[in-house]
Design an enzyme around this catalytic site. Sequence first.
Site, mmCIF file in Angstrom:
data_model
loop_
_atom_site.group_PDB
_atom_site.id
_atom_site.type_symbol
_atom_site.label_atom_id
_atom_site.label_comp_id
_atom_site.label_asym_id
_atom_site.label_seq_id
_atom_site.Cartn_x
_atom_site.Cartn_y
_atom_site.Cartn_z
ATOM 1 N N ASP A 46 37.480 49.816 41.504
ATOM 2 C CA ASP A 46 37.798 48.696 42.393
ATOM 3 C C ASP A 46 39.146 48.947 43.062
ATOM 4 O O ASP A 46 39.347 48.605 44.232
ATOM 5 C CB ASP A 46 37.846 47.388 41.606
ATOM 6 N N GLY A 47 40.061 49.559 42.321
ATOM 7 C CA GLY A 47 41.383 49.879 42.877
ATOM 8 C C GLY A 47 41.274 50.844 44.047
ATOM 9 O O GLY A 47 42.085 50.780 44.985
ATOM 10 N N ARG A 150 59.244 26.204 39.301
ATOM 11 C CA ARG A 150 60.144 27.086 38.558
ATOM 12 C C ARG A 150 59.312 27.848 37.547
ATOM 13 O O ARG A 150 58.450 27.273 36.878
ATOM 14 C CB ARG A 150 61.220 26.286 37.820
ATOM 15 N N TYR A 165 43.601 39.694 39.002
ATOM 16 C CA TYR A 165 44.808 39.118 38.392
ATOM 17 C C TYR A 165 44.676 37.601 38.232
ATOM 18 O O TYR A 165 45.077 37.025 37.220
ATOM 19 C CB TYR A 165 46.005 39.477 39.273
ATOM 20 N N LYS A 167 42.235 35.801 37.476
ATOM 21 C CA LYS A 167 41.495 35.421 36.262
ATOM 22 C C LYS A 167 42.398 35.532 35.032
ATOM 23 O O LYS A 167 42.357 34.682 34.145
ATOM 24 C CB LYS A 167 40.241 36.272 36.097
#
Length: 272
Positions: A46-47, A150, A165, A167
Site C-alpha cells: 500500500d505504501g 492541546r 493511521y 484506525k
Amino acid sequence: MKVAIYANHRPKTRTVVNKLKHLLKNRNISVITQGRPDVVISVGGDGTILSAFHQFFPYLNHVRFVGVHTGHLGFYTDYREYEMKELVDSLSINSGETVSYPILKIEAYKKNTVHPFMVYHALNESTIRRVVSTFTCNVFIKGNFFEKFRGDGLCISTPSGSTAYNKSLGGAVIHPTVQALQLTEIASLNNSIFRTIGSPMVLSPQEWVEIHLRDPNDIYVSVDNMTMHNTGVTRIKYQISSQKIHFAKYRHMHFWDRVGNSFIYQKKSHED
Ligand code: NAP
Ligand code: MN
C-alpha cells in the site's frame, strides 16, 4: 494503451516486475518510463501506491492505478504476485471502468499571508503535530471556531486512508467511496481545565477544517509517507479535493471482506 510500472526495491518485487514486463510485451502493451501513462501498475505494498500517487499526481485525472501486492493483500492492491497473467489479461480486454476515491487537499499558510506557501494532496492522511512540547492550536470548522486543542497533534484522513493511521488512532473505518473527511486526535490533553471533543469526527464534503497555531516552531506536517519539519506554518486548511484518484476496476473485492481479512482473521464463514 501506455503502462508505467512503479515498484519498490525489494528483491521479490524485482522478480514480479520482470515477469510483468515479459507478459505485457507478449501482448504488445507498451511500458513507458517517461511521459503520461494511461495505467500505472504499482508493485509492492500500500505504501508503494502512496508513492506512485505522488509521483503521477500531475496526471491524476487521466491515469488509472492498479496495485500488485508482493506481501499480504493490501487496501489499494488487488492483485497478488502470482496473478500477473490475470492482470495482463484484464488489461488487454481493457474495459476502461474505474472506481474513484476522494483525496485530501492541504493548504499551508505562513503568518499574515493570504496565499498558501504549500499545497499538497494526500491519498491517506495528513497529520500536524509537535514532538517535544505540547501542540496547541485552535480548530475551526467551515470558518467557525470549534475548539482549542492541546495534545500531540491532529490527523485528517481520507475515506481510503481510514484503515491506516486513522484506525490506529481510534477513528472509524469508512467505505472508500464515501465523500467525507475524518478528524482524529493524537493524544489530546483532557482534564478539568482543558477539554476537546475527544471523539473522531466525520465531516461532509462541503466543509473544511482549519488549524491555527500560535507558535510555528517545531511543527511537523505529514502528508502520507512524507514529513516536513519547521516550515513556518501557522495556519493549515484541509478539505476534500475536487480531484479524485481512479483505480482500474478489473477486479472487485468486497471492501468489508478486505477489512475483515486484514484486521480480524482470514474469514471462512460466520458459522466456523
Ligand atoms: P509503513 O510503515 O509501511 O505503513 C504502515 C502500515 O500501514 C503498512 O502495513 C502499510 O501497508 C499500511 N497501510 C498504508 N496505507 C494503508 C491503508 N490505506 N489502509 C490500511 N493499511 C495501510 O509506511 P508506508 O507504507 O510508507 O505507509 C505510510 C502510511 O503508514 C501513512 O499514510 C499512515 O497511514 C501509516 N502509518 C500508520 C501509523 C500507525 O498506524 N501508528 C503510523 C505511521 C504511519 P504496506 O505494508 O502494504 O505498505
Ligand atoms: Mn509500507
